[in-house]
Write a protein that holds these residues in place. Structure first.
Motif, PDB file in Angstrom:
ATOM      1  N   ARG A 198       0.920  -1.185  -0.098  1.00  0.00           N
ATOM      2  CA  ARG A 198      -0.060   0.162  -0.114  1.00  0.00           C
ATOM      3  C   ARG A 198       0.791   1.137   0.004  1.00  0.00           C
ATOM      4  NH1 ARG A 198      -5.505   1.654   0.438  1.00  0.00           N
ATOM      5  NH2 ARG A 198      -5.074   3.974  -0.027  1.00  0.00           N
ATOM      6  N   TYR A 199       2.084   1.502   1.012  1.00  0.00           N
ATOM      7  CA  TYR A 199       2.708   2.556   0.990  1.00  0.00           C
ATOM      8  C   TYR A 199       3.837   2.776  -0.004  1.00  0.00           C
ATOM      9  CZ  TYR A 199       0.232   3.775   5.100  1.00  0.00           C
ATOM     10  OH  TYR A 199      -0.526   3.869   6.137  1.00  0.00           O
ATOM     11  N   MET A 200       4.299   1.877  -0.400  1.00  0.00           N
ATOM     12  CA  MET A 200       5.268   2.073  -1.729  1.00  0.00           C
ATOM     13  C   MET A 200       4.819   2.174  -2.837  1.00  0.00           C
ATOM     14  SD  MET A 200       8.113   1.936   0.341  1.00  0.00           S
ATOM     15  CE  MET A 200       7.775   1.676   2.080  1.00  0.00           C
ATOM     16  N   THR A 201       5.452   3.247  -3.693  1.00  0.00           N
ATOM     17  CA  THR A 201       4.573   3.471  -4.721  1.00  0.00           C
ATOM     18  C   THR A 201       4.619   2.565  -6.182  1.00  0.00           C
ATOM     19  OG1 THR A 201       5.293   5.818  -4.328  1.00  0.00           O
ATOM     20  CG2 THR A 201       4.668   5.469  -6.495  1.00  0.00           C
ATOM     21  N   SER A 202       5.803   1.923  -6.233  1.00  0.00           N
ATOM     22  CA  SER A 202       5.960   0.873  -7.560  1.00  0.00           C
ATOM     23  C   SER A 202       7.004   0.074  -7.062  1.00  0.00           C
ATOM     24  CB  SER A 202       5.918   1.592  -8.785  1.00  0.00           C
ATOM     25  OG  SER A 202       7.263   2.278  -8.980  1.00  0.00           O
ATOM     26  N   ASP A 249       1.509  -0.686  -9.181  1.00  0.00           N
ATOM     27  CA  ASP A 249       1.333  -1.789  -9.931  1.00  0.00           C
ATOM     28  C   ASP A 249       0.183  -2.458  -9.871  1.00  0.00           C
ATOM     29  OD1 ASP A 249       4.123  -1.212 -10.355  1.00  0.00           O
ATOM     30  OD2 ASP A 249       4.767  -2.306  -8.598  1.00  0.00           O
ATOM     31  N   LEU A 250      -0.540  -2.367  -8.506  1.00  0.00           N
ATOM     32  CA  LEU A 250      -1.800  -2.853  -8.278  1.00  0.00           C
ATOM     33  C   LEU A 250      -2.859  -2.690  -8.396  1.00  0.00           C
ATOM     34  CD1 LEU A 250      -0.323  -4.256  -4.782  1.00  0.00           C
ATOM     35  CD2 LEU A 250      -0.385  -5.468  -6.806  1.00  0.00           C
ATOM     36  N   LEU A 251      -2.918  -1.276  -8.946  1.00  0.00           N
ATOM     37  CA  LEU A 251      -4.188  -0.397  -9.140  1.00  0.00           C
ATOM     38  C   LEU A 251      -4.954  -1.113 -10.455  1.00  0.00           C
ATOM     39  CD1 LEU A 251      -2.990   3.259  -8.722  1.00  0.00           C
ATOM     40  CD2 LEU A 251      -4.483   1.816  -7.053  1.00  0.00           C
ATOM     41  N   GLU A 252      -6.386  -0.778 -10.190  1.00  0.00           N
ATOM     42  CA  GLU A 252      -7.618  -1.413 -11.334  1.00  0.00           C
ATOM     43  C   GLU A 252      -8.261  -0.400 -11.185  1.00  0.00           C
ATOM     44  OE1 GLU A 252      -8.874  -5.314 -10.081  1.00  0.00           O
ATOM     45  OE2 GLU A 252      -6.696  -6.148 -10.492  1.00  0.00           O
ATOM     46  N   GLN A 253      -9.019  -0.298 -12.165  1.00  0.00           N
ATOM     47  CA  GLN A 253     -10.455   0.636 -12.217  1.00  0.00           C
ATOM     48  C   GLN A 253     -11.373   0.339 -11.170  1.00  0.00           C
ATOM     49  OE1 GLN A 253     -10.838   2.893 -14.960  1.00  0.00           O
ATOM     50  NE2 GLN A 253     -12.036   3.640 -13.082  1.00  0.00           N
ATOM     51  N   SER A 254     -11.467  -0.743 -10.483  1.00  0.00           N
ATOM     52  CA  SER A 254     -12.076  -1.022  -9.396  1.00  0.00           C
ATOM     53  C   SER A 254     -11.841  -0.066  -8.253  1.00  0.00           C
ATOM     54  CB  SER A 254     -12.249  -2.395  -9.161  1.00  0.00           C
ATOM     55  OG  SER A 254     -10.863  -2.736  -8.581  1.00  0.00           O
ATOM     56  N   HIS A 255     -10.719   0.301  -7.901  1.00  0.00           N
ATOM     57  CA  HIS A 255     -10.267   1.139  -7.143  1.00  0.00           C
ATOM     58  C   HIS A 255     -10.663   2.446  -7.259  1.00  0.00           C
ATOM     59  CE1 HIS A 255      -7.059  -2.247  -6.837  1.00  0.00           C
ATOM     60  NE2 HIS A 255      -7.700  -2.103  -5.536  1.00  0.00           N
ATOM     61  N   TYR A 256     -11.288   3.010  -8.589  1.00  0.00           N
ATOM     62  CA  TYR A 256     -11.355   4.256  -8.909  1.00  0.00           C
ATOM     63  C   TYR A 256     -12.987   4.369  -9.400  1.00  0.00           C
ATOM     64  CZ  TYR A 256      -6.538   5.328  -8.535  1.00  0.00           C
ATOM     65  OH  TYR A 256      -5.176   5.967  -8.000  1.00  0.00           O
ATOM     66  N   GLN A 257     -13.869   4.039  -8.464  1.00  0.00           N
ATOM     67  CA  GLN A 257     -15.267   4.289  -8.679  1.00  0.00           C
ATOM     68  C   GLN A 257     -15.844   5.354  -7.993  1.00  0.00           C
ATOM     69  OE1 GLN A 257     -17.367   0.537  -9.235  1.00  0.00           O
ATOM     70  NE2 GLN A 257     -15.704  -0.738  -9.313  1.00  0.00           N
ATOM     71  N   ILE A 258     -17.132   5.580  -8.390  1.00  0.00           N
ATOM     72  CA  ILE A 258     -17.820   6.735  -7.911  1.00  0.00           C
ATOM     73  C   ILE A 258     -18.704   5.924  -6.740  1.00  0.00           C
ATOM     74  CG2 ILE A 258     -20.054   8.264  -7.836  1.00  0.00           C
ATOM     75  CD1 ILE A 258     -19.139   8.588 -10.949  1.00  0.00           C
TER      76      ILE A 258
END
Length: 260
Positions: A198-202, A249-258
């Motif tokens: 979670r805390y390390m960027t990439s 590296d772990l981000l998906e569209q599901s992490h950015y939803q209204i």
């Protein structure tokens, strides 16, 4: 309270690991002494200032603290800044990216009380890092940007060969006795993985940092949270980190939803 990590009489490195009380996250603080001159590394905030300075006063004079080293800007790193400005002559070593933000921690009452020009007390370090002298010895400020802060440094002591890694290698939760050495690295990763993901960027940032560290002679890696690494655990930790997917590296569209 204090664990001596290195001592050749003229040069000492001391870890304080049990000063946080209450609900605050466990954090390690460090004292580096060379020929009676000192630096305090990642001293923390109000939770740790009083117990830390009580312990420091048993070992050194606060008048001999030349530097407060801050790996980044978080509250558990440097929110006790006003106290250090008032009670020591120390300069605060921090990334130039945080130079204009740290004054928000010091009220006009604090700065006027002892006629402090805060700009003259902050030693802003360029992204490339650099070297400062503690006592008679050089001390390295190493780039660690985006791990996790945009302006972030690790610190390396060429005398003790200790790498102070900040949040890199940190462990959170049970089984990570803060004053202990990590012997079972594979078992220890359960206390590291979620935090790092979670805390390390990439992974790219992790790999670049690991490549730099492999060029140093390191006898010990000591993070700001949890247990330290020695012997074979050093290479195990570096191998684990350079192969870790984390942050973006772990981000998906599901992490950015209204939100619904």
């Amino acid at each position: 309270m204090a664990t001596i990590l290195y001592n050749n009489n003229q040069h000492k490195v001391i870890l304080f690991s049990d000063l946080v009380k209450g609900s605050g996250v466990q954090a390690n603080q460090f004292l580096i002494v060379d020929h009676d001159r000192c630096a305090v590394l990642d001293p923390g905030g109000e939770l740790t200032y009083t117990p830390l300075t009580i312990e420091l006063s048993k070992l050194v004079s606060l008048d001999h603290v030349d530097y407060v080293l801050a790996s980044h800007q978080d509250p558990d790193i440097i929110s006790s800044l006003p106290r250090w400005l008032i009670h020591t002559p120390a300069k605060v070593v921090v990334s130039k990216l945080w130079q204009r933000f740290l004054p928000h921690l010091a009220s006009s009452y604090v700065t006027s009380r002892n006629n402090t020009d805060i700009d003259k007390r902050i030693l802003a370090v360029d992204d490339r890092g650099g070297r400062i002298k503690i006592g008679r010895q050089p001390f390295m400020v190493l780039p660690a940007h985006f791990l996790h802060s945009v302006g972030n440094f690790s610190f390396y002591d060429p005398v003790s060969k200790i790498l102070f890694s900040g949040d890199i290698g940190a462990s959170v939760g049970g089984g990570n006795a803060s004053s202990a050495v990590t012997h079972d690295f594979d078992g220890h990763t359960q206390y590291m993985r979620t935090f790092h993901q979670r805390y390390m960027t990439s992974n790219k940032a992790c790999r670049l940092w690991v490549n730099m560290v492999r060029d140093l002679e390191v006898n010990m890696i000591v993070p700001q949270h949890g247990a330290r690494f020695e012997g074979p655990a050093i290479n195990s930790m570096l191998n684990w980190l350079e192969n870790l997917d984390c942050g973006v590296d772990l981000l998906e569209q599901s992490h950015y939803q209204i939100p619904r």
